[in-house]
Every structure is written in structure tokens, then in C-alpha cells.
Design a protein around this motif. Structure first.
Motif, PDB file in Angstrom:
ATOM      1  N   CYS A 132       0.857  -1.184   0.000  1.00  0.00           N
ATOM      2  CA  CYS A 132       0.000   0.000   0.000  1.00  0.00           C
ATOM      3  C   CYS A 132       0.890   1.230   0.000  1.00  0.00           C
ATOM      4  O   CYS A 132       1.867   1.300   0.744  1.00  0.00           O
ATOM      5  CB  CYS A 132      -0.905   0.000   1.226  1.00  0.00           C
ATOM      6  SG  CYS A 132      -1.938   1.477   1.354  1.00  0.00           S
ATOM      7  N   HIS A 158      -5.776   5.356  -0.811  1.00  0.00           N
ATOM      8  CA  HIS A 158      -6.920   4.514  -1.130  1.00  0.00           C
ATOM      9  C   HIS A 158      -7.849   5.330  -2.017  1.00  0.00           C
ATOM     10  O   HIS A 158      -8.320   6.396  -1.614  1.00  0.00           O
ATOM     11  CB  HIS A 158      -7.664   4.075   0.129  1.00  0.00           C
ATOM     12  CG  HIS A 158      -6.862   3.140   0.991  1.00  0.00           C
ATOM     13  ND1 HIS A 158      -7.416   2.487   2.053  1.00  0.00           N
ATOM     14  CD2 HIS A 158      -5.558   2.740   0.944  1.00  0.00           C
ATOM     15  CE1 HIS A 158      -6.497   1.737   2.637  1.00  0.00           C
ATOM     16  NE2 HIS A 158      -5.353   1.875   1.981  1.00  0.00           N
ATOM     17  N   CYS A 194      -3.031   3.784   6.622  1.00  0.00           N
ATOM     18  CA  CYS A 194      -3.295   2.348   6.414  1.00  0.00           C
ATOM     19  C   CYS A 194      -2.223   1.537   7.110  1.00  0.00           C
ATOM     20  O   CYS A 194      -1.032   1.820   6.973  1.00  0.00           O
ATOM     21  CB  CYS A 194      -3.310   2.060   4.917  1.00  0.00           C
ATOM     22  SG  CYS A 194      -3.521   0.301   4.526  1.00  0.00           S
TER      23      CYS A 194
END
Length: 124
Positions: A108, A112, A119
Motif C-alpha cells: 500500500c 486509497h 493504512c
């Protein structure tokens, strides 16, 4: 899983497990309902088995009631067979588990849907 509300319940349970870091391999309530549906076509289900079916239905598809005449009976099954229902649920979740269903490596970038987020999987 060909019915949308069944697939959504299955995916929802798996996503809830991901969120809390729980084991993804165990069968979901939707999978157990599908299994018990197939069993019910071959033999009658009574007692704790029926109670388990009711419990898994409520867990997976609480917004889709079973039948009006059975709705009141669900609590009676829990009172009469609660401990055995617990045992059957544990056993079926394990026996119907999918050993290949595991969360792999996640990368990640802290974004998002294009928005910055905090995150837990973001590379530091």
C-alpha cells in the motif's frame, strides 16, 4: 454463491475478518448455509443441525428473514441446543475451511482511491 445477497454476505464476513486480522480460511456463515442447504436436500435436519442452520442464516443474511412461521422458533433452538450448535459451528467452519484462502503480501502506498489514508499496510 450465484445469488447476490449470498455472495455479499460471504464477502462481508471475509472483509470483517481482514479488518480484525482473523483467520480467513474458516468457512463463512454463507458457506455453511450453502452446505446445510445441500444436506437438507438429502436428509431431514432436526435439533442442533436445524438450530445451526437458523444461526448461520441469521449471521449471514439477517436482512433476509427465513420464513415468518419459523422466525419465532429460532430462539427455542438456541435454548434447547445452544451448546451443541456451538460445537457444530466450530466443527463445520473448520471442516469446510478453504486452506488456500489466505491474505498474501499487501503493498500500500498510503493512498486509497487516490486519497491519502493511515493504512496499517502502507510501506513506511
Amino acid at each position: 454463491m450465484g445469488t447476490e445477497f449470498v455472495y455479499r454476505a460471504h464477502a462481508r464476513e471475509l472483509l470483517e475478518r481482514v479488518a480484525v486480522g482473523a483467520d480467513l480460511r474458516l468457512a463463512t456463515a454463507a458457506e455453511i448455509c450453502l452446505l446445510l442447504s445441500q444436506v437438507s436436500l438429502r436428509t431431514p435436519i432436526h435439533g442442533a443441525g436445524a438450530g445451526l442452520y437458523f444461526r448461520m442464516w441469521r449471521t449471514a443474511f439477517g436482512d433476509h428473514p427465513s420464513t415468518a412461521e419459523l422466525t419465532g422458533d429460532q430462539s427455542a433452538y438456541e435454548q434447547l441446543h445452544g451448546a451443541r450448535i456451538d460445537e457444530l459451528e466450530t466443527m463445520l467452519r473448520s471442516k469446510a475451511a478453504d486452506p488456500a484462502r489466505q491474505l498474501g503480501d499487501i503493498t500500500c502506498r498510503g493512498l486509497h482511491h487516490g486519497r491519502p489514508v493511515a493504512c496499517r499496510f502502507a510501506s513506511r
